[in-house]
Design an enzyme around this catalytic site. Structure first.
Site, PDB file in Angstrom:
ATOM      1  N   GLY A 354      33.210  43.231  42.083  1.00  0.00           N
ATOM      2  CA  GLY A 354      32.556  41.923  42.143  1.00  0.00           C
ATOM      3  C   GLY A 354      31.035  41.964  42.113  1.00  0.00           C
ATOM      4  O   GLY A 354      30.390  41.393  41.230  1.00  0.00           O
ATOM      5  N   GLY A 377      38.972  44.321  43.774  1.00  0.00           N
ATOM      6  CA  GLY A 377      39.788  45.261  44.544  1.00  0.00           C
ATOM      7  C   GLY A 377      40.601  46.212  43.681  1.00  0.00           C
ATOM      8  O   GLY A 377      40.739  47.394  44.012  1.00  0.00           O
TER       9      GLY A 377
HETATM   10  C1  3PG Z   1      40.734  39.164  42.999  1.00  0.00           C
HETATM   11  O1  3PG Z   1      40.086  38.124  42.862  1.00  0.00           O
HETATM   12  O2  3PG Z   1      40.240  40.235  43.370  1.00  0.00           O
HETATM   13  C2  3PG Z   1      42.179  39.140  42.635  1.00  0.00           C
HETATM   14  O3  3PG Z   1      42.512  37.917  42.070  1.00  0.00           O
HETATM   15  C3  3PG Z   1      43.048  39.446  43.835  1.00  0.00           C
HETATM   16  O4  3PG Z   1      42.933  38.460  44.820  1.00  0.00           O
HETATM   17  P1  3PG Z   1      43.395  38.778  46.297  1.00  0.00           P
HETATM   18  O5  3PG Z   1      42.370  39.744  46.858  1.00  0.00           O
HETATM   19  O6  3PG Z   1      43.404  37.469  47.040  1.00  0.00           O
HETATM   20  O7  3PG Z   1      44.744  39.435  46.245  1.00  0.00           O
END
Ligand code: 3PG
Ligand code: MG
Length: 395
Positions: A354, A377
């Site tokens: 991110g 993630g």
């Molecule tokens: C993210 O935005 O990293 C994915 O869509 C996964 O979302 P989550 O961490 O809520 O499972």
């Protein structure tokens, strides 16, 4: 890494359940970044072009099995229609009668978005009954949600065992780029890891030292490594309880023949706020009342020199507190150097996570890397060397 792609897949007239990641960032009810939607369009257009009925499903945020109205995918479906330039229908539920009736009404080439899969507790529990209810809607399953592939949920994993399963074009692109970066990279290969905490990236660092020739550590996590070696870091953010772990990672790097590069100078200030007065100091001279908020120009010069010798670079995490200028300087300068080497064809650069994507966008080089992953993630877990359940289920 074996998975089936859309190559040679006959979908004409078939119902295709497409697992997308429509978990887009939203502020005040408005989508702030369309990247995930845009990256999805090649798969949808290809399926539509081949005459499929495209049933898109996704989670959105974390409603934890309840119908939280603010977490509806309806506005995202509208945005998808705008990006596609095609009418997109919406079903009020992702399983049961509302979904089945909406699917029944579909013609060849239609696109339907189903309501948030996480409105049902069965999604995150990977409940076989819920997977079966999803599978019932379609003839074929296509997964284009690499960024959700670290979750073993019904729509990412369970349903892949109940229908013939394929990787979409985005999933395929992610997997190919990642394989070229760490699976079987042109060497020398370096990883740049930044961000604030060693504790969140332990497994990642441990895995990387066995895979890369050079490991560059930046961001506040470098402070922990420096402090662990007895370098005074003043009031800098660091994790005292991680010193042993940091030393252990350095030892492991040494025995694996991985060169670890830590900052040699830093930009410091007494507080983290825009326009605060700063000082650039060598790392043996950080004032006791100051915080390290960016790596310094000498470090950037050394990293840039390193770049000339590299064939592959994997990047996760900014080098400094880039959200607050001037502490974006090192990340910007290094990002531009990586972009230049990439554009010259001398370097394959793969970035993800991110913060990394925001940092590259901020530096204006997002489209100048070889590949930028849309995953947060999932990208980290992949760097950790873990098998992603959503990917494994396609094998
Ligand atoms: C993210 O935005 O990293 C994915 O869509 C996964 O979302 P989550 O961490 O809520 O499972
Ligand atoms: Mg997340």
């Amino acid at each position: 890494m074996t998975f089936r792609t859309l190559d040679n897949l006959d979908v004409a007239g078939k119902r295709v359940l497409l697992r997308a990641d429509l978990n887009v960032p939203v502020r005040d009810g408005k989508i702030t970044d369309l990247t995930r939607i845009e990256r999805l369009t090649p798969t949808i257009r290809e399926l539509v072009g081949k005459g499929a009925r495209v049933i898109v499903c996704s989670h959105f945020d974390r409603p934890k099995g309840r119908r939280v109205p603010e977490m509806s995918l309806a506005p995202v479906a509208t945005a998808l229609g705008e990006v596609l330039g095609q009418r997109v229908r919406f079903a009020e539920d992702c399983i049961g009668l509302p979904a089945e009736q909406a699917v029944d009404r579909m013609q060849k080439g239609d696109v339907l978005v189903l309501e948030n899969t996480r409105y049902h507790a069965g999604e995150e529990k990977n409940d076989p009954t819920f997977s079966a209810a999803l599978a019932k809607l379609a003839d074929i399953y296509v997964n284009d949600a690499f960024s959700a592939a670290h979750r073993a949920h019904a729509s990412t994993e369970g349903v892949a065992h109940k229908l013939p399963a394929y990787a979409g074009r985005l999933m395929q692109a992610e997997l190919e780029a990642l394989h070229a970066a760490l699976g079987n990279p042109a060497r020398p290969v370096a990883a740049v890891v930044g961000g604030s905490k060693v504790s969140t990236k332990l497994d990642l660092l441990g895995n990387l030292v066995t895979k890369v020739n050079v490991l560059v550590i930046g961001g506040a996590m470098a402070n922990t490594f420096l402090a662990a070696q007895g370098v005074p870091v003043g009031k800098s953010l660091q994790e005292a309880e991680m010193h042993g772990t940091a030393k252990d990672i350095l030892d492991r790097a040494r025995s694996a023949g991985c060169e670890v590069v830590l900052p040699t100078d830093a930009v410091v200030a007494t507080e983290l706020k825009p326009g605060v007065s700063t000082q650039t100091v060598p790392l043996n001279a950080v004032p006791a009342d100051a915080m390290i908020l960016d790596v310094g120009p000498a470090t950037v010069a050394a990293l840039t020199k390193h770049l000339a010798t590299l064939k592959t670079l994997v990047w996760n995490g900014p080098l400094g507190a880039f959200e607050i200028p001037p502490f974006d300087a090192a990340t910007n300068a290094f990002a531009k150097a990586v972009a230049d080497a990439t554009q010259k064809g001398a370097l394959r650069s793969v970035a993800g996570g991110g913060d990394t994507v925001s940092a590259l966008r901020h530096a204006g080089v997002l489209d100048k890397m070889s590949y930028v992953s849309t995953a947060g993630g999932a990208f980290l877990e992949w760097l950790e060397g873990k098998t992603l359940p959503g990917v494994a289920a396609l094998g």
